[in-house]
Design a protein around this motif. Structure first.
Motif, mmCIF file in Angstrom:
data_model
loop_
_atom_site.group_PDB
_atom_site.id
_atom_site.type_symbol
_atom_site.label_atom_id
_atom_site.label_comp_id
_atom_site.label_asym_id
_atom_site.label_seq_id
_atom_site.Cartn_x
_atom_site.Cartn_y
_atom_site.Cartn_z
ATOM 1 N N VAL B 302 0.860 -1.094 0.121
ATOM 2 C CA VAL B 302 0.098 -0.028 -0.377
ATOM 3 C C VAL B 302 0.964 1.365 0.035
ATOM 4 O O VAL B 302 0.536 2.235 -0.528
ATOM 5 C CB VAL B 302 -0.870 0.125 1.313
ATOM 6 N N ILE B 305 1.673 2.852 -3.408
ATOM 7 C CA ILE B 305 0.567 3.311 -3.966
ATOM 8 C C ILE B 305 0.278 4.814 -3.592
ATOM 9 O O ILE B 305 -0.083 5.970 -4.077
ATOM 10 C CB ILE B 305 -0.734 2.300 -3.691
ATOM 11 N N LEU B 451 -6.695 -3.770 -8.122
ATOM 12 C CA LEU B 451 -6.368 -2.769 -7.182
ATOM 13 C C LEU B 451 -7.180 -1.764 -7.478
ATOM 14 O O LEU B 451 -7.544 -1.491 -8.958
ATOM 15 C CB LEU B 451 -4.936 -2.188 -7.362
ATOM 16 N N LEU B 464 -7.521 -3.808 -2.395
ATOM 17 C CA LEU B 464 -6.626 -4.572 -2.932
ATOM 18 C C LEU B 464 -6.860 -5.833 -2.562
ATOM 19 O O LEU B 464 -7.284 -6.255 -1.659
ATOM 20 C CB LEU B 464 -5.247 -4.329 -2.468
#
Lengths: 174, 612
Positions: B302, B305, B451, B464
C-alpha cells in the motif's frame, strides 16, 4: 589565499591609479558591485559585463567592485531574500508584472522570480548611486593624498611594468 | 571630455560572448544531466543517476540514456531503470524557461533491478524525499498486532498489571478535576447572580405597587414608585440575561463532561486490549489474526501506492496561485523560486504523450511485457485543462487472452482533485509472501490481483485483492520452531503454533483483501483473509472457551482497578448535571417569575395612574 589578497591589492592599485577620472573609476566600481552583490550566473550580469566593457568606465574599477562586494553579497543574502519575498509574494499589486515577466520569452530566463536574484538586483540598483558617489569621493581623496607618494615605490613600478598592465591598457578609460 | 562608448572593446566583447555560447553548448548536456539527477533526487528521496544526455537543439530532441532511480527503501535496488528516453522538445517554451515535451519514447524500462552502488543520498536538503518521509511516517504509525500464542497454555498471571499503566485511571482523574473546576466556577457565578436581597427587594416592590394608595402617594410619589419599579425590573432582566448565558455555558460544559465520560469508556476498552497483550492472551478475532498474518505484506504494497498519490498531490497541484519551491543549488543562498502560472501560456512542465515499451523483470506480480501510454503529464493541470491519463495493457504472449491492464486518471484541473487507479492482473504468477507470524513462505502461484483506488479531495478509498487457488506453504529456513510441536501439551504455545501451521499449510485457496479509507494524510487500513478466518476457527474450536474465561478474568481485573476512580468521575459528572440542569435553571425560573410579576404590577399601576 595569498593569491587572492595579491590580486585584490593589484586591482586596488590599478583601479585607483589608472588614467581614468575618479568618475570613471567610481562608475566601474558601482557596475562591478552588481557582479558581487547578485548571484553571478544570471542573465542580468551578462548585461552588466557588456556595460563594463563597452561603456567608458574603469575595468579595473569594476573588477575591484566585484571583489569588494562579493563577501557583502554573501552576508546580505538574508536581506535580499526578504526583499525578494516581499516583492514577489507580499505585494499583490505587482503580481501581474511578475506573471508577465515569468511568461515572456528570454526575460523569463533572467531568474527574476527567485527571491535572492530579484532582491539583490533591486538592492544593487538602489545602491548604485550611493556606491558611485562614495567611490568617487574616495578616489579623489586618495589621489590627492596618497597617490603621489605611492607612485615612487618599487611595487607600484613593478605593477606598471607587468604584462597584465599592458592588457589593462586595452580597456583603459580614454 | 571622454567618450561614452569604448568602441574598441566591441570585438573582444563579441569574442567573449561567442566563447560563452560555445562553452554553454558544450556544457548543456552535462547541465541537463545534473538537473535531471538533482530534481529526481529531490522528488524521490534517493539517488537518480543518468549515464548520458544528448541535447540536440537543432532537431529539438533530448536523448537520456541509462536512467536509474534508486529505491529509497532498498538503496541497493532501482525503483525503475530506463535504457533510453527520447524526447521531442518544443523550442520556443525553452525561452520562457518551460519544458514542453511533445512526445517521449521510453525504451527498456525495468523495475526492481539491482544496483552496483548504494542509492542512498549522502546529503539531504530540507525538502528531499518529503513525500516519501510523510508516507513512511504514516506506515510506521500503523500498529500490526503480533500473533502471540505463548499465553494460551499458561496460567493467566495478572501480577504485572499495574494501575499506573492504565489509561482509564488517568482519564477519569483528569475528568474529575475538570468537572470540579467547572462546578466551582459555576457555583461562584451563581452566587453572584440573583442574590436573595435583589429578589426580596423586587417582591417588596410588587407588594407596594399592589397596595399603593394613589391619593396618599400623590403624583410625584407615584412617579417615583413607578421609576424605581421599572429600574428594578430592568436590573432583574439584566440578571436574567446573565443567568441565561450561564445556562448556555453550563450546557456546553456538560456536553464536554459527557464526551469525557465516553473517552473514559474508550480508554477502558484500550486497557482491556493492553492487559490482554500483557498477559499474552491471543486475540482470536479473524480480522485481528489476518492483520497479524498479512499486515506487513499489505503495508509494503500500500505504501508505494499512497506515495504516488501524494507525489501527484505535491507536484501536480490545481489552481493558478503562485507556487514556491527552493531555488537552485549554488554557493550563494538558494532563496525561493516563485512560479506564476497563467492561463493561455505553456505550463512550466508538460509532457503531451509518452509511449512506453515496458518490461518488468523477475517473478513479481506484474512481470512481463507491456505497452504503456501516458498523456498530459503537467506541473500545472489548470493551465493544460485536461487530466493526466496513464494506461497500460498486457502484451505478453504467455498470457494472451487474459484481461490485464492498468488505467490511471489524475484529474487535478480543478478543486476537489480526483484520482483513480484501476489495475487488473489475471492469471499472473503472484509473488510469494513471507508470513513471518507462522515462519513460512506462502507461494501464491498463478492467481489474480486487483487494485481499485479512488481519491476525491482529501478522502481516499481503495481495495486490494489477491486471489489464488494454487497456494503452497514452505517453512522458512531456521524458523522450524515457529511451526510448533503437535506432541506438546494441549494449550501450550508449541501446541498452538502446530495447530496454526496445520491449519494454514492445508489451505490451497487463499483470498486476501485489504481496504484503505479515510483522509489521505492518515488513511485507515483494514484486512480480511480466509487464512485469518480459518486460524480463528481452529483456535476457537480447540481452546475458545478457555480463552474466553481468561479474557473475562483480565477484564474483571481491569474493572477492579479502575472502578472506584470511574465511579467518582461519574458521580462528579452527575453532580455537575444536577447543578447545570437543576440549580441554574431553578434560579433562572425563580428570577423570571419575580420579574414577570413585577412587570405585570408595573403595568397595572401605570393604568391606575393614567387610566387612558
Amino acid at each position: 589565499m595569498p593569491v587572492i589578497w595579491l590580486k585584490l591589492v593589484q586591482q586596488l592599485v590599478k583601479a585607483l591609479n589608472s588614467d581614468g577620472t575618479p568618475g570613471q573609476v567610481a562608475a566601474g566600481i558601482a557596475l562591478g558591485a552588481a557582479l558581487g552583490l547578485t548571484p553571478l550566473a544570471n542573465l542580468h550580469n551578462l548585461l552588466v559585463l557588456a556595460a563594463i566593457m563597452l561603456l567608458n568606465v574603469s575595468v579595473p574599477g569594476a573588477m575591484l567592485g566585484w571583489v569588494l562586494f562579493t563577501p557583502v553579497g554573501f552576508a546580505l543574502d538574508p536581506l535580499f531574500d526578504s526583499v525578494g519575498r516581499w516583492l514577489l509574494l507580499d505585494l499583490e499589486a505587482l503580481r501581474p508584472l511578475w506573471e508577465e515577466v515569468a511568461n515572456t520569452p528570454v526575460i523569463a530566463l533572467a531568474n527574476l522570480n527567485n527571491t535572492i536574484v530579484l532582491g539583490s538586483l533591486i538592492v544593487w540598483l538602489l545602491m548604485f548611486a550611493p556606491i558611485y558617489l562614495l567611490a568617487r569621493y574616495g578616489v579623489v581623496q586618495y589621489r590627492s593624498r596618497v597617490y603621489q607618494r605611492l607612485r615612487q615605490t618599487r611595487a607600484f613600478q613593478a605593477i606598471q611594468a607587468s604584462k597584465l598592465y599592458n592588457l589593462y591598457r586595452l580597456f583603459r578609460p580614454e | 571630455m571622454a567618450r561614452l562608448i569604448r568602441w574598441k572593446a566591441l570585438v573582444p566583447l563579441a569574442l567573449a560572448l561567442a566563447a560563452l555560447a560555445v562553452f554553454w553548448m558544450l556544457y548543456l548536456d552535462l547541465a541537463v544531466e545534473r538537473a535531471i539527477e538533482y530534481a529526481g533526487s529531490e522528488i524521490v528521496g534517493a539517488r537518480v543517476d543518468v549515464a548520458s544526455v544528448d541535447v540536440r537543439l537543432t532537431d529539438g530532441t533530448v536523448v537520456v540514456r541509462g536512467l536509474e532511480v534508486a529505491d529509497p527503501d532498498r538503496p541497493m535496488r532501482n525503483l525503475v531503470e530506463a535504457r533510453e528516453i527520447v524526447a521531442a522538445v518544443e523550442l520556443r517554451p525553452l525561452l520562457e524557461k518551460k519544458l514542453v515535451l511533445d512526445t517521449v519514447a521510453v525504451r527498456g524500462i525495468r523495475f526492481g533491478t539491482p544496483r552496483r552502488e548504494s542509492g542512498a543520498l549522502e546529503r539531504r536538503s530540507g525538502t528531499t524525499g518529503a513525500v516519501y518521509q510523510r508516507v513512511s511516517s504514516w506506515a510506521r504509525s500503523i500498529e500490526i498486532p503480533a500473533l502471540n500464542l505463548e499465553g494460551l497454555g499458561t496460567v493467566v498471571n495478572l501480577q504485572g498489571l499495574s494501575p499506573d499503566s492504565l489509561k482509564t485511571l488517568a482519564r477519569a482523574r483528569a475528568l474529575g478535576l475538570a468537572v470540579d473546576s467547572l462546578a466551582g466556577t459555576w457555583r461562584a457565578q451563581l452566587a453572584s447572580l440573583a442574590p436573595a436581597a435583589e429578589l426580596d427587594s423586587a417582591r417588596a416592590l410588587v407588594t407596594r405597587l399592589r397596595e399603593a394608595n394613589l391619593r396618599a402617594l400623590g403624583i410625584a410619589g407615584a412617579r417615583r414608585l413607578l421609576e424605581s419599579s421599572r429600574a428594578q425590573a430592568a436590573a432583574l432582566e439584566n440578571t436574567a440575561e446573565r443567568l441565561r448565558a450561564l445556562e448556555e455555558e453550563a450546557a456546553r460544559g456538560l456536553e464536554l463532561a459527557r464526551t469525557g465520560l465516553n473517552e473514559v469508556g474508550r480508554a477502558r476498552e484500550e486497557d482491556y486490549a493492553y492487559a490482554r497483550r500483557l498477559v499474552k492472551l491471543p486475540q482470536l478475532d479473524a480480522p485481528d489474526l489476518s492483520t497479524s498474518l498479512f499486515g506487513e505484506m499489505v503495508l509494503e504494497r500500500v505504501r508505494p501506492i499512497l506515495y504516488w498519490v501524494h507525489l501527484a498531490e505535491r507536484y501536480l497541484p490545481p489552481g493558478l496561485d503562485p507556487r514556491t519551491r527552493v531555488g537552485p543549488k549554488r554557493l550563494r543562498a538558494a532563496g525561493l523560486t516563485v512560479e506564476f502560472p497563467r492561463k493561455e501560456t505553456h505550463p512550466p512542465f508538460l509532457l503531451r504523450l509518452a509511449e512506453i515499451d515496458l518490461e518488468i523483470g523477475g517473478r513479481s506480480a506484474v512481470a512481463g511485457r507491456y505497452d504503456g501510454r501516458l498523456e498530459g503529464l503537467t506541473s500545472a493541470p489548470s493551465i493544460y485543462g485536461r487530466p493526466t491519463v496513464v494506461s497500460a495493457s498486457w502484451t505478453s504472449s504467455a498470457t494472451r487472452g487474459l484481461e490485464s491492464g492498468l488505467r490511471v486518471i489524475v484529474d487535478h484541473v480543478s478543486v476537489p482533485v480526483e484520482d483513480s487507479v484501476q489495475l487488473r492482473l489475471r492469471g499472473v504468477v503472484l509473488p510469494a509472501v513471507t508470513v513471518t507470524a507462522v515462519g513460512a513462505q506462502m507461494g501464491l502461484g498463478a492467481g489474480n490481483f486487483s487494485l481499485d483506488l479512488f481519491r476525491r479531495g482529501d478522502q481516499v478509498e481503495g481495495r486490494l485483492l489477491w486471489e489464488s487457488r494454487n497456494v503452497s506453504w514452505e517453512p522458512m529456513a531456521g524458523s522450524l520452531a515457529r511451526q510448533g510441536d503437535p506432541a506438546a501439551p494441549v494449550g501450550s504455545g508449541a501446541w498452538a503454533r502446530a495447530l496454526v501451521w496445520r491449519t494454514v499449510s492445508s489451505l490451497r485457496n487463499v483470498e486476501i483483501e485489504a481496504r484503505i479509507w479515510g483522509s489521505l494524510s492518515a488513511p485507515r487500513l483494514g484486512l480480511r483473509s480466509n487464512v485469518g478466518q480459518e486460524v480463528s476457527r481452529a483456535l476457537r474450536q480447540a481452546i475458545g472457551a478457555e480463552i474466553a474465561r481468561a479474557e473475562q478474568r483480565v477484564r474483571a481485573e481491569v474493572d477492579r482497578m479502575v472502578a472506584a476512580q470511574v465511579r467518582e468521575a461519574e458521580a462528579k459528572v452527575a453532580e455537575l448535571r444536577s447543578l447545570a440542569e437543576g440549580e441554574v435553571a431553578r434560579r433562572r425560573a425563580e428570577l423570571e417569575g419575580v420579574r414577570q410579576e413585577l412587570e405585570a404590577e408595573i403595568r397595572n399601576f401605570a393604568r391606575r395612574v393614567l387610566p387612558d
